[in-house]
Design a protein around this motif. Structure first.
Motif, PDB file in Angstrom:
ATOM      1  N   GLN A  72       0.841  -1.185   0.000  1.00 39.02           N
ATOM      2  CA  GLN A  72       0.000   0.000   0.000  1.00 39.02           C
ATOM      3  C   GLN A  72       0.881   1.241   0.000  1.00 39.02           C
ATOM      4  OE1 GLN A  72      -2.696  -0.476   3.372  1.00 39.02           O
ATOM      5  NE2 GLN A  72      -4.257  -1.269   1.970  1.00 39.02           N
ATOM      6  N   ALA A  73       0.287   2.339  -0.417  1.00 40.49           N
ATOM      7  CA  ALA A  73       1.019   3.601  -0.447  1.00 40.49           C
ATOM      8  C   ALA A  73       1.616   3.889   0.926  1.00 40.49           C
ATOM      9  CB  ALA A  73       0.096   4.732  -0.871  1.00 40.49           C
ATOM     10  N   GLY A  74       2.856   4.352   0.905  1.00 32.94           N
ATOM     11  CA  GLY A  74       3.572   4.619   2.133  1.00 32.94           C
ATOM     12  C   GLY A  74       4.419   3.460   2.614  1.00 32.94           C
ATOM     13  N   GLY A  75       4.251   2.312   1.982  1.00 29.24           N
ATOM     14  CA  GLY A  75       4.984   1.121   2.385  1.00 29.24           C
ATOM     15  C   GLY A  75       6.382   1.062   1.806  1.00 29.24           C
ATOM     16  N   LEU A  83       6.606   4.441  -0.697  1.00 27.00           N
ATOM     17  CA  LEU A  83       6.146   4.118  -2.044  1.00 27.00           C
ATOM     18  C   LEU A  83       4.805   4.766  -2.341  1.00 27.00           C
ATOM     19  CD1 LEU A  83       7.315   0.431  -2.132  1.00 27.00           C
ATOM     20  CD2 LEU A  83       7.905   2.158  -3.842  1.00 27.00           C
ATOM     21  N   GLN A  84       4.656   5.157  -3.593  1.00 26.15           N
ATOM     22  CA  GLN A  84       3.438   5.794  -4.074  1.00 26.15           C
ATOM     23  C   GLN A  84       2.909   5.030  -5.285  1.00 26.15           C
ATOM     24  OE1 GLN A  84       2.022   8.295  -2.343  1.00 26.15           O
ATOM     25  NE2 GLN A  84       3.734   8.011  -0.920  1.00 26.15           N
ATOM     26  N   PRO A  85       1.624   5.161  -5.581  1.00 28.64           N
ATOM     27  CA  PRO A  85       1.065   4.437  -6.737  1.00 28.64           C
ATOM     28  C   PRO A  85       1.841   4.701  -8.036  1.00 28.64           C
ATOM     29  CG  PRO A  85      -0.706   5.300  -5.396  1.00 28.64           C
ATOM     30  CD  PRO A  85       0.563   5.837  -4.814  1.00 28.64           C
ATOM     31  N   GLU A  86       2.380   5.875  -8.193  1.00 26.38           N
ATOM     32  CA  GLU A  86       3.140   6.176  -9.421  1.00 26.38           C
ATOM     33  C   GLU A  86       4.472   5.437  -9.501  1.00 26.38           C
ATOM     34  OE1 GLU A  86       1.821   8.352  -7.291  1.00 26.38           O
ATOM     35  OE2 GLU A  86       3.220   9.983  -6.808  1.00 26.38           O
ATOM     36  N   GLN A 137       8.169  -7.199 -10.569  1.00 24.43           N
ATOM     37  CA  GLN A 137       7.034  -6.282 -10.506  1.00 24.43           C
ATOM     38  C   GLN A 137       6.903  -5.645  -9.135  1.00 24.43           C
ATOM     39  OE1 GLN A 137       5.017  -5.305 -13.003  1.00 24.43           O
ATOM     40  NE2 GLN A 137       3.918  -3.938 -11.615  1.00 24.43           N
ATOM     41  N   VAL A 138       6.676  -4.346  -9.132  1.00 25.79           N
ATOM     42  CA  VAL A 138       6.346  -3.602  -7.920  1.00 25.79           C
ATOM     43  C   VAL A 138       4.999  -2.935  -8.160  1.00 25.79           C
ATOM     44  CG1 VAL A 138       6.940  -1.626  -6.470  1.00 25.79           C
ATOM     45  CG2 VAL A 138       8.727  -3.208  -7.220  1.00 25.79           C
ATOM     46  N   THR A 139       4.038  -3.221  -7.275  1.00 24.26           N
ATOM     47  CA  THR A 139       2.703  -2.651  -7.394  1.00 24.26           C
ATOM     48  C   THR A 139       2.353  -1.942  -6.098  1.00 24.26           C
ATOM     49  OG1 THR A 139       2.025  -4.432  -8.882  1.00 24.26           O
ATOM     50  CG2 THR A 139       0.279  -3.130  -7.852  1.00 24.26           C
ATOM     51  N   VAL A 140       1.987  -0.670  -6.212  1.00 21.69           N
ATOM     52  CA  VAL A 140       1.644   0.132  -5.049  1.00 21.69           C
ATOM     53  C   VAL A 140       0.197   0.582  -5.187  1.00 21.69           C
ATOM     54  CG1 VAL A 140       2.251   2.115  -3.626  1.00 21.69           C
ATOM     55  CG2 VAL A 140       4.022   0.951  -4.973  1.00 21.69           C
ATOM     56  N   SER A 141      -0.609   0.232  -4.207  1.00 21.54           N
ATOM     57  CA  SER A 141      -2.024   0.592  -4.244  1.00 21.54           C
ATOM     58  C   SER A 141      -2.286   1.787  -3.331  1.00 21.54           C
ATOM     59  CB  SER A 141      -2.878  -0.599  -3.824  1.00 21.54           C
ATOM     60  OG  SER A 141      -2.522  -1.029  -2.528  1.00 21.54           O
ATOM     61  N   SER A 142      -3.266   2.552  -3.691  1.00 15.90           N
ATOM     62  CA  SER A 142      -3.587   3.762  -2.909  1.00 15.90           C
ATOM     63  C   SER A 142      -4.545   3.438  -1.778  1.00 15.90           C
ATOM     64  CB  SER A 142      -4.189   4.820  -3.829  1.00 15.90           C
ATOM     65  OG  SER A 142      -5.338   4.327  -4.455  1.00 15.90           O
TER      66      SER A 142
END
Length: 126
Positions: free
Chosen positions: A13-16, A86-89, A121-126
């Motif tokens: 998640q975002a911020g992780g 980490l951010q979604p972008e 793969q790195v995936t960041v969700s908001s």
């Protein structure tokens, strides 16, 4: 035959935070730069962070400066990328690469890198 193998990545998640590692086989002295790059769907591959092997000097893209850290663990010859805040972008496939190009003013330019890993793969969700 030089092999570049990444590991790590995942979904957060975002911020992780995440940790990516990269093992590059062969003679380390053959490479002047080692680095991390990323490519999001529909976008060009971009340099994220690189390290000049002769001096340890690092370079970061403006978008990750202060949040990501690249370093080499000399005991194991592993190249790490620590991703914080980490951010979604930041969602993308992350690649490790090595360059035989001597000192350059464009260390984040992907075309200067000759040996690439398969990506993680790195995936960041908001």
């Amino acid at each position: 035959q030089v092999q570049v193998v990444e590991s790590g990545g995942g979904s957060v998640q975002a911020g992780g935070s995440l940790r990516l590692s990269c093992a590059i086989s062969g003679n380390r002295r053959d490479f002047y730069y080692m680095g991390w790059f990323r490519q999001a769907p529909g976008k060009e591959r971009e340099g994220v962070a690189t390290l000049y092997t002769r001096s340890g000097v690092t370079h970061y893209s403006d978008s990750v400066k202060g949040r990501f850290t690249i370093f080499e663990e000399y005991a194991t010859n592993i190249l790490w990328l620590h991703l914080n805040s980490l951010q979604p972008e930041d969602t993308a496939t992350y690649y490790c690469a090595a360059s035989r190009t001597p000192l350059t003013g464009r260390p984040l330019y992907p075309a200067l890198y000759s040996n690439w890993g398969q990506g993680t793969q790195v995936t960041v969700s908001s």
